[in-house]
Design an enzyme around this catalytic site. Structure first.
Site, mmCIF file in Angstrom:
data_model
loop_
_atom_site.group_PDB
_atom_site.id
_atom_site.type_symbol
_atom_site.label_atom_id
_atom_site.label_comp_id
_atom_site.label_asym_id
_atom_site.label_seq_id
_atom_site.Cartn_x
_atom_site.Cartn_y
_atom_site.Cartn_z
ATOM 1 N N CYS A 30 0.853 -1.184 0.000
ATOM 2 C CA CYS A 30 0.000 0.000 0.000
ATOM 3 C C CYS A 30 0.897 1.245 0.000
ATOM 4 O O CYS A 30 1.929 1.285 0.657
ATOM 5 C CB CYS A 30 -0.939 0.117 1.196
ATOM 6 N N ARG A 62 3.443 -0.104 -5.079
ATOM 7 C CA ARG A 62 3.325 -0.672 -3.735
ATOM 8 C C ARG A 62 2.023 -1.449 -3.536
ATOM 9 O O ARG A 62 1.845 -2.149 -2.546
ATOM 10 C CB ARG A 62 3.394 0.444 -2.678
ATOM 11 N N TRP A 93 -3.041 -2.652 -1.551
ATOM 12 C CA TRP A 93 -2.750 -4.071 -1.776
ATOM 13 C C TRP A 93 -3.522 -4.777 -0.674
ATOM 14 O O TRP A 93 -3.141 -4.743 0.489
ATOM 15 C CB TRP A 93 -1.245 -4.315 -1.652
ATOM 16 N N ASN A 127 -1.415 1.890 5.943
ATOM 17 C CA ASN A 127 -0.590 0.832 5.355
ATOM 18 C C ASN A 127 -0.142 -0.058 6.511
ATOM 19 O O ASN A 127 0.388 0.454 7.501
ATOM 20 C CB ASN A 127 0.627 1.466 4.658
ATOM 21 N N GLY A 128 -0.376 -1.375 6.400
ATOM 22 C CA GLY A 128 0.035 -2.282 7.474
ATOM 23 C C GLY A 128 -1.097 -3.200 7.873
ATOM 24 O O GLY A 128 -2.055 -3.393 7.113
ATOM 25 N N GLU A 185 16.921 -16.822 -10.053
ATOM 26 C CA GLU A 185 16.509 -15.481 -10.467
ATOM 27 C C GLU A 185 15.792 -15.538 -11.824
ATOM 28 O O GLU A 185 14.766 -14.877 -12.016
ATOM 29 C CB GLU A 185 17.743 -14.561 -10.511
ATOM 30 N N LYS A 187 11.875 -14.366 -12.215
ATOM 31 C CA LYS A 187 11.462 -13.282 -13.104
ATOM 32 C C LYS A 187 10.311 -13.744 -13.998
ATOM 33 O O LYS A 187 9.340 -13.032 -14.199
ATOM 34 C CB LYS A 187 12.619 -12.790 -13.988
ATOM 35 N N GLU A 246 7.061 -14.149 -11.910
ATOM 36 C CA GLU A 246 6.384 -12.961 -11.394
ATOM 37 C C GLU A 246 5.852 -12.041 -12.480
ATOM 38 O O GLU A 246 4.817 -11.416 -12.274
ATOM 39 C CB GLU A 246 7.239 -12.198 -10.384
ATOM 40 N N HIS A 281 16.398 -36.638 -9.576
ATOM 41 C CA HIS A 281 15.785 -37.076 -8.316
ATOM 42 C C HIS A 281 14.302 -36.741 -8.247
ATOM 43 O O HIS A 281 13.741 -36.626 -7.162
ATOM 44 C CB HIS A 281 16.549 -36.466 -7.135
ATOM 45 N N LYS A 311 5.851 -4.039 -4.441
ATOM 46 C CA LYS A 311 7.314 -3.956 -4.448
ATOM 47 C C LYS A 311 7.912 -4.076 -3.057
ATOM 48 O O LYS A 311 8.980 -4.632 -2.877
ATOM 49 C CB LYS A 311 7.747 -2.626 -5.080
HETATM 50 C C1 F6R Z 1 11.576 -10.031 -7.167
HETATM 51 C C2 F6R Z 1 11.521 -9.080 -6.081
HETATM 52 C C3 F6R Z 1 11.334 -9.601 -4.707
HETATM 53 C C4 F6R Z 1 12.230 -8.834 -3.728
HETATM 54 C C5 F6R Z 1 11.902 -9.243 -2.296
HETATM 55 C C6 F6R Z 1 12.818 -8.576 -1.287
HETATM 56 O O1 F6R Z 1 11.747 -9.406 -8.394
HETATM 57 O O2 F6R Z 1 11.609 -7.913 -6.284
HETATM 58 O O3 F6R Z 1 11.564 -10.972 -4.633
HETATM 59 O O4 F6R Z 1 13.557 -9.086 -4.039
HETATM 60 O O5 F6R Z 1 10.567 -8.918 -2.004
HETATM 61 O O6 F6R Z 1 12.679 -7.190 -1.336
HETATM 62 P P1 F6R Z 1 13.770 -6.249 -0.694
HETATM 63 O O7 F6R Z 1 15.036 -6.437 -1.399
HETATM 64 O O8 F6R Z 1 13.206 -4.858 -0.832
HETATM 65 O O9 F6R Z 1 13.894 -6.647 0.750
#
Ligand code: F6R
Length: 619
Positions: free
Chosen positions: A2, A27, A76, A102-103, A492, A496, A499, A515, A614
């Site tokens: 949020c 957010r 969110w 937010n929270g 990674e 990507k 997501e 396995h 994010k």
């Molecule tokens: C993936 C992504 C998330 C963040 C994770 C940690 O693309 O962005 O997996 O890496 O939520 O976020 P931070 O680094 O802000 O603690």
């Protein structure tokens, strides 16, 4: 999760609130709302959907042009479905308080039952309505003393929150409070502002006041007063943010993610420049520890290093862990996800160094893990991209990545900047322990110096990667396989794709395929095999052959010049040769572009994938 925003002043509250929400939409983006004070009225406009839709509705109401203060929210959802009623801002039943949050308020149900028993009618399913109704009740009961009411409210809530509040009968004020969720305030000649994320305020000022947990503030056009939850006034110092607002603009790019992928060569350069000392003939690689204390004074006491992070940041720590282990296997180095580390009985104390890595510096699990480690007397270093973030402020010692604001929800440039910085930190630690040879140091620093040119060359091959993405976007699923240094990169690459393209994608250490997972392979699945030209190349090629024999389509990422691999796969993607330990810093670029173009081909909302936010500020 949020984004929240508040403004009171001489400018256009409508513009400030809507621009601020647009900048914080990453957010959370399932619903949005803005409450704007116009004359004696508060217009509360809410929608299910994006900020652009809210923008349209707010601007369609001409009266809102006169607004002098307001609060806004992009949501969110946690408690209560995605509906207009559940969207913020919320209003108390008597209309005296309008609030965004937010929270998560953990005692929301208890507060609600108490107030409902007293006849107060709740309208929503949210946890947020409870503090809103409670504040109205307290405010009415104490003769309209806002400061005392804020203090009592904050003391009555459990859970985490940042709140922004309008009192209907206080036209020249907004109030905000923080415990556990980010909140920043600022003031200029044009008025007072607050937001979840400082990038929402950068176009007005670079001087930011980061509220601490347990603080609330009164914001007026003429200034900001800060208080502890006990109601006592506090003096706070602002922090100057060097980011420039243009850094958080999309420019000519279609998506932030694409722009941020392109920024990587420059960021690698900046990171190395910011943290190394160059001489004309060779590179020393000395890391400037921000607390000024020479690492050498305590590093010899360290017996173990623990990297702790979530998601992509965790994968960056896996790369650094691999580097440390390959250079000094007498040191016990682990890399944990924060959500596990915080609840496990991990060793700690002054012989342990824990490195907490978070792009946002606000990830709830990482913050909790760091607090736990400090409590055990562990020596802690934070690595974050956001100056002034909670992780930065709470850590005794913080290193900042120089990636600039990352707006796309999928982390890209911060992954590479984290790896560079962690590698430099690792080298410095080993050097201080006396276990880094001069040769390895020069080899790795030199290898990092050479990276930007190699990354740039990969970016220039976008057309080739786009064609591959289009060709494979119909796959039922993907397996990313690799060994040793490539394993974090398989994770990674798979993340990507999950997501932003929403495609099933798994990451496996190639040796594990037999396995179990190999049972899934058929012609509808694609295996992306990372095959750098190192001592494990032959083993990787055996795994490729096994996958191929099961009918899977194979894409190999190989080192330039390794022509032989072409015969073993459907498609090959070449990456320039790097030092073995630095493979991820080159290999990640094609994987990011592959995910990006797959998502684009499938018409996904790349910068704001569904269900994600994010900054994960709740557990
Ligand atoms: C993936 C992504 C998330 C963040 C994770 C940690 O693309 O962005 O997996 O890496 O939520 O976020 P931070 O680094 O802000 O603690």
């Amino acid at each position: 999760m949020c984004g929240i925003m508040g403004y009171v002043g001489r400018g256009s509250a409508r513009d400030v609130i809507l621009n601020g929400l647009a900048r914080q939409e990453y957010r959370g983006y399932d619903s949005a709302g803005a409450a704007l004070r116009v004359g004696g009225e508060i217009k509360n406009i809410k929608i299910v959907g994006r900020v652009s839709e809210l923008h349209r509705l707010v601007y369609a109401d001409e009266g809102t042009a006169e607004a002098v203060s307001g609060i806004g929210h992009t949501r969110w959802a946690t408690h209560g479905g995605v509906t207009v009623t559940n969207a913020h801002p919320h209003e108390s039943a008597d209309g005296s308080v309008v609030l965004v949050h937010n929270g998560i308020i953990e005692n929301a149900r208890e507060i609600r039952s108490r107030l409902e028993a007293d006849g107060i009618k709740f309208r929503t399913e949210t946890d947020t309505e409870s503090p809103c109704q409670l504040l109205a009740r307290i405010y009415a009961g104490n003769g309209g003393d806002a400061r005392a009411a804020m203090s009592e409210l904050c003391g009555s809530l459990s859970g985490i929150f940042s709140l922004v509040i309008l009192f209907r009968d206080r036209p020249d004020e907004i109030w905000c409070a923080r415990r556990g969720a980010p909140l920043v305030a600022a003031h200029t000649d044009e008025g007072g502002y607050c937001a979840s994320d400082p990038t929402a305020l950068l176009e007005y000022t670079h001087d930011m006041f980061f509220l601490e947990d347990g603080e609330f503030a009164e914001i007026t056009p003429d200034g900001i007063k800060f208080f502890g939850f006990d109601g006592e006034e506090r003096v706070k110092k602002s922090i100057f943010l060097h980011w420039d607002s243009a850094m958080a603009e999309k420019g000519h790019y279609e998506h932030f993610m694409r722009k941020e992928i392109d920024e990587q060569p420059n960021i690698v350069r900046l990171t190395i420049d910011a943290h190394t000392v160059l001489t004309s003939v060779d590179i020393e690689g000395d890391l400037n520890m921000p607390d000024g204390k020479p690492l050498a004074s305590w590093i010899r006491e360290i017996r173990r290093v623990q990297f702790v992070a979530c998601g992509t940041s965790h994968y960056a720590t896996l790369v650094a862990r691999g580097l440390m282990e390959s250079l000094d296997n007498a040191l016990d180095v682990t890399a944990d996800v924060a959500s596990e580390y915080r609840y496990r009985s991990v060793p700690g104390g002054p012989d342990t160094l824990a490195v907490f890595v978070s792009q946002s510096g606000e990830t709830a699990d990482t913050l909790a893990a760091a607090r736990g480690a400090r409590g055990r007397g562990t020596r802690c270093i934070a690595v974050t991209n956001v100056r002034g973030s909670t992780l930065d402020r709470e850590a005794g010692c913080a290193l900042l990545t120089t990636a600039g604001p990352e707006v796309g929800v999928a982390a890209t440039k911060t992954f590479t900047s984290q790896i560079c910085l962690l590698n430099l930190l690792a080298l410095q630690l080993l050097k201080s322990r006396g276990t880094l040879s001069v040769g390895d140091e020069a080899r790795l620093i030199g290898g990092m110096r050479a990276l930007p040119t190699k990354q740039q060359a990969l970016l220039e091959r976008e057309g080739e990667i786009r064609a591959l993405a289009e060709k494979y976007s119909g796959s039922k699923g993907f397996f990313f396989i690799g060994r040793r240094e490539s394993v974090p990169l398989t994770m990674e690459g798979a993340l990507k794709l999950k997501e932003i393209a929403y495609l099933p994608s798994e990451a496996y250490a190639a040796g594990e395929m037999k396995h179990g997972p190999i049972a899934m392979l058929d012609e509808h699945l694609t295996v992306v095999a990372l095959v750098p030209n190192d001592d494990l190349r032959e083993k990787m090629l055996s795994s490729v052959a096994e996958s191929r024999a099961r009918g899977a389509r194979i894409v190999i990422m190989a080192t330039e010049g390794d022509a032989e691999v072409a015969a073993m796969c459907d498609d090959v993607l070449f990456v320039p040769e790097t030092e073995r330990e630095l493979f991820a810093l080159c290999g990640v670029i094609p994987l990011q572009l592959f995910a990006y173009h797959t998502a684009r081909t499938l018409g996904r909302p790349i910068d704001m994938p569904r269900n994600l936010a994010k900054s994960v500020t709740v557990e």
